[in-house]
Each structure stands twice: as structure tokens, then as C-alpha cells.
Design a protein around this motif. Structure first.
Motif, short mmCIF file in Angstrom:
data_model
loop_
_atom_site.label_atom_id
_atom_site.label_comp_id
_atom_site.label_asym_id
_atom_site.label_seq_id
_atom_site.Cartn_x
_atom_site.Cartn_y
_atom_site.Cartn_z
N ALA A 102 0.83 -1.21 0.00
CA ALA A 102 0.00 0.00 0.00
C ALA A 102 0.86 1.24 0.00
CB ALA A 102 -0.92 0.01 1.22
N TRP A 103 0.34 2.28 -0.65
CA TRP A 103 0.91 3.61 -0.49
C TRP A 103 0.42 4.14 0.85
CZ3 TRP A 103 4.72 4.59 -3.52
CH2 TRP A 103 4.71 4.22 -4.86
N VAL A 104 1.32 4.69 1.64
CA VAL A 104 0.96 5.16 2.98
C VAL A 104 1.42 6.60 3.18
CG1 VAL A 104 1.32 4.83 5.46
CG2 VAL A 104 1.03 2.84 3.97
N ALA A 105 0.56 7.38 3.78
CA ALA A 105 0.89 8.77 4.12
C ALA A 105 0.38 9.07 5.52
CB ALA A 105 0.29 9.74 3.12
N PHE A 181 4.62 11.74 2.91
CA PHE A 181 4.32 10.78 1.86
C PHE A 181 5.46 9.77 1.79
CE2 PHE A 181 2.34 14.78 0.50
CZ PHE A 181 1.04 14.38 0.25
N MET A 182 5.18 8.50 2.07
CA MET A 182 6.20 7.46 1.94
C MET A 182 6.40 7.17 0.46
SD MET A 182 6.89 7.30 5.07
CE MET A 182 8.18 6.05 4.98
N LEU A 183 7.64 7.21 0.00
CA LEU A 183 7.92 7.14 -1.44
C LEU A 183 8.01 5.72 -1.98
CD1 LEU A 183 10.43 10.10 -1.75
CD2 LEU A 183 7.93 10.09 -1.87
N GLN A 184 8.02 4.74 -1.09
CA GLN A 184 7.97 3.33 -1.50
C GLN A 184 6.78 2.67 -0.81
OE1 GLN A 184 9.94 2.03 -3.82
NE2 GLN A 184 11.08 3.97 -4.00
N PRO A 185 6.07 1.79 -1.49
CA PRO A 185 4.93 1.12 -0.85
C PRO A 185 5.37 0.32 0.36
CG PRO A 185 4.90 0.78 -3.23
CD PRO A 185 6.24 1.37 -2.89
N ALA A 223 -3.96 4.95 3.87
CA ALA A 223 -3.39 3.92 3.01
C ALA A 223 -4.24 3.77 1.76
CB ALA A 223 -3.30 2.58 3.74
N VAL A 224 -3.59 3.56 0.63
CA VAL A 224 -4.26 3.39 -0.65
C VAL A 224 -3.58 2.25 -1.40
CG1 VAL A 224 -4.88 4.47 -2.85
CG2 VAL A 224 -4.83 5.85 -0.77
N GLN A 225 -4.36 1.48 -2.12
CA GLN A 225 -3.81 0.39 -2.94
C GLN A 225 -2.77 0.92 -3.91
OE1 GLN A 225 -7.77 -0.15 -4.64
NE2 GLN A 225 -6.86 0.03 -6.69
N THR A 226 -1.79 0.10 -4.23
CA THR A 226 -0.76 0.52 -5.19
C THR A 226 -1.26 0.38 -6.63
OG1 THR A 226 0.18 -1.72 -5.13
CG2 THR A 226 1.15 -0.07 -3.66
N PHE A 227 -2.17 -0.55 -6.88
CA PHE A 227 -2.66 -0.75 -8.24
C PHE A 227 -3.35 0.51 -8.75
CE2 PHE A 227 -5.92 -1.88 -11.33
CZ PHE A 227 -5.17 -2.59 -12.25
#
Length: 245
Positions: A102-105, A181-185, A223-227
């Protein structure tokens, strides 16, 4: 000091499920073989240590109690009276507990209570822009070396290979937001600590510290899906536009 200060953390857990509302683990078509699809599951946790006070008056982590898990309700630590030179332990930790990357911020919001943070930091009375978060909070991501410059078209961003921090300030409202903003999932089991302490400057006087009466720290994790998203910034400004604009 005759007044008390209350630092609070809004441990708000927000997650996005790839197949919203789904309660099954997979989709399959019994009329065809080999067509089984696994539902993406995006889930994060936000927690912080329980606290206690040591013999010197500093606030430290309490290892005898479990971590406090974030909910949609506001969780308040009452730190009582604070003093110049005092150290206060606070360690919001975000962890991917879902099956999918997941993308996480994280959004950290500092809110004035009865005082004025800018005044405490000695800023010009007319100053309305950014403040130095490291003058208030330390540890975790904030201890990592960063560059300051243009990032995604935004000026004065602190960034490195791991995260980017964007600040949004409103002195008139007494509110200062810091978007990490985390730059890696994050994959399952991975985690990070945003910061781990607040240190009251020993050079501040009791009058200075009065600016912290009812001051609050709110922490929200997203959190958001990476797809479908090639970056954390794109994911957050699309899925949580109202929170990151």
C-alpha cells in the motif's frame, strides 16, 4: 505553572479496500477453470506507546502496558504541567497489516490552544508561513537527513529517498499540517515511526511554555492500494483529495 497542557493524538485509521465492501477472500468462476482472483486487502494500524513519568519528571514509554491502537475516536494523553527542559515520549507507529502492498501517508497537525506556537518560536508577529517542526518534535522520520526544494511542483518540500514532507500552515487558524508521503509502498509487516519525542526547550521560560496550554498534536494515517497509482502523492491526492489539498 498554574495551567496544564494537554497533548492529544487523533489516532484516526483510514484504509482503502481494493474491492470495497467485499467480505469474501476471493472471487472464482466455477464455469471456467483457472480463473480465481484474490481480492486486494489494504489495511494499516496506527498505535503509540502507553506512557508513564520517571523520577526526574520526564514522560517515558510504559513497557508494562500494551500500545494504544488508533481508532476513529480521539485518544488523549494528559501530560499535565510541562516545564522547560522536559522530555515527552510520543511515538506514533504506522504498520501495514493487510495482505497487499500500500501507499501510505501520514498527516501530523499541530494546533494552537490558548497560545501561539509562532510566538513561542520567536517568529515575527506577521509571519504566517511554515514553522520548524523539529523545534517541537524529534526522532523517527524527522531524524533522517533530507533535501529542501521543489517536489511535485511544490516548493520548500523536505525529502529524501524514503519520504517527502509537505507543510501547510495557517497561523490565523492556529493550525500547522505536515504531510508525510512514503515514497515506497509498505508491504505486509513493514512499519515506521513518524517521530518519538517532544522536547521542551530548556531556554524557554515558564511564560514561554504558557503558549503550549491546550496545544494539540493530531496524527492521521492513510493507506491506498498501489494498483492504478504510480506514486504515493498521486494516490493520496486522488483517494483522499479533501485531506491533501
Amino acid at each position: 505553572m498554574k495551567k496544564s497542557m494537554f497533548l492529544s493524538a487523533l489516532l484516526l485509521l483510514i484504509s482503502v479496500i481494493a474491492f470495497a465492501g467485499s467480505t469474501i477472500a476471493y472471487f472464482s468462476d466455477t464455469k471456467q477453470t483457472g480463473n480465481t482472483f484474490t481480492s486486494g486487502n489494504v489495511e494499516i494500524s496506527l498505535s503509540e506507546s502507553a506512557i508513564t513519568t520517571d523520577t526526574t519528571g520526564n514522560v517515558i514509554a510504559d513497557p508494562t502496558k500494551p500500545r494504544i491502537m488508533g481508532t476513529a475516536e480521539e485518544t488523549v494523553h494528559d501530560y499535565g504541567v510541562v516545564y522547560p527542559g522536559q522530555s515527552i515520549f510520543k511515538d506514533p507507529l504506522v504498520k501495514n497489516i493487510g495482505s497487499s502492498p500500500a501507499w501510505v501517508a501520514v498527516k501530523v497537525t499541530l494546533t494552537d490552544g490558548k497560545g501561539d506556537i509562532c510566538k513561542l518560536m520567536g517568529y515575527d508577529p506577521d509571519r504566517t508561513d511554515m514553522i520548524d517542526i523539529e523545534a517541537m518534535l524529534q526522532g523517527g522520520l524527522l531524524d533522517e537527513k533530507v533535501h529542501v526544494g521543489l517536489w511535485n511542483g511544490i516548493e520548500n518540500v523536505c525529502y529524501n529517498d524514503r519520504y517527502a514532507m509537505v507543510q501547510k500552515a495557517s497561523r490565523a487558524e492556529g493550525k500547522y499540517e505536515f504531510w508525510f508521503f512514503m515514497l515506497q509502498p509498505l508491504t505486509n509487516g513493514q512499519s515506521f515511526v513518524v517521530f518519538d519525542s517532544m522536547n521542551i526547550d530548556g531556554a524557554w521560560t515558564n511564560s514561554d511554555v504558557q503558549e503550549l496550554v491546550e496545544f494539540k498534536i493530531n496524527v492521521c494515517a492513510y493507506a491506498v492500494q498501489t494498483f492504478g497509482f504510480d506514486s504515493c502523492y498521486k494516490a493520496m491526492t486522488t483517494a483522499f483529495k479533501s485531506s491533501f489539498t
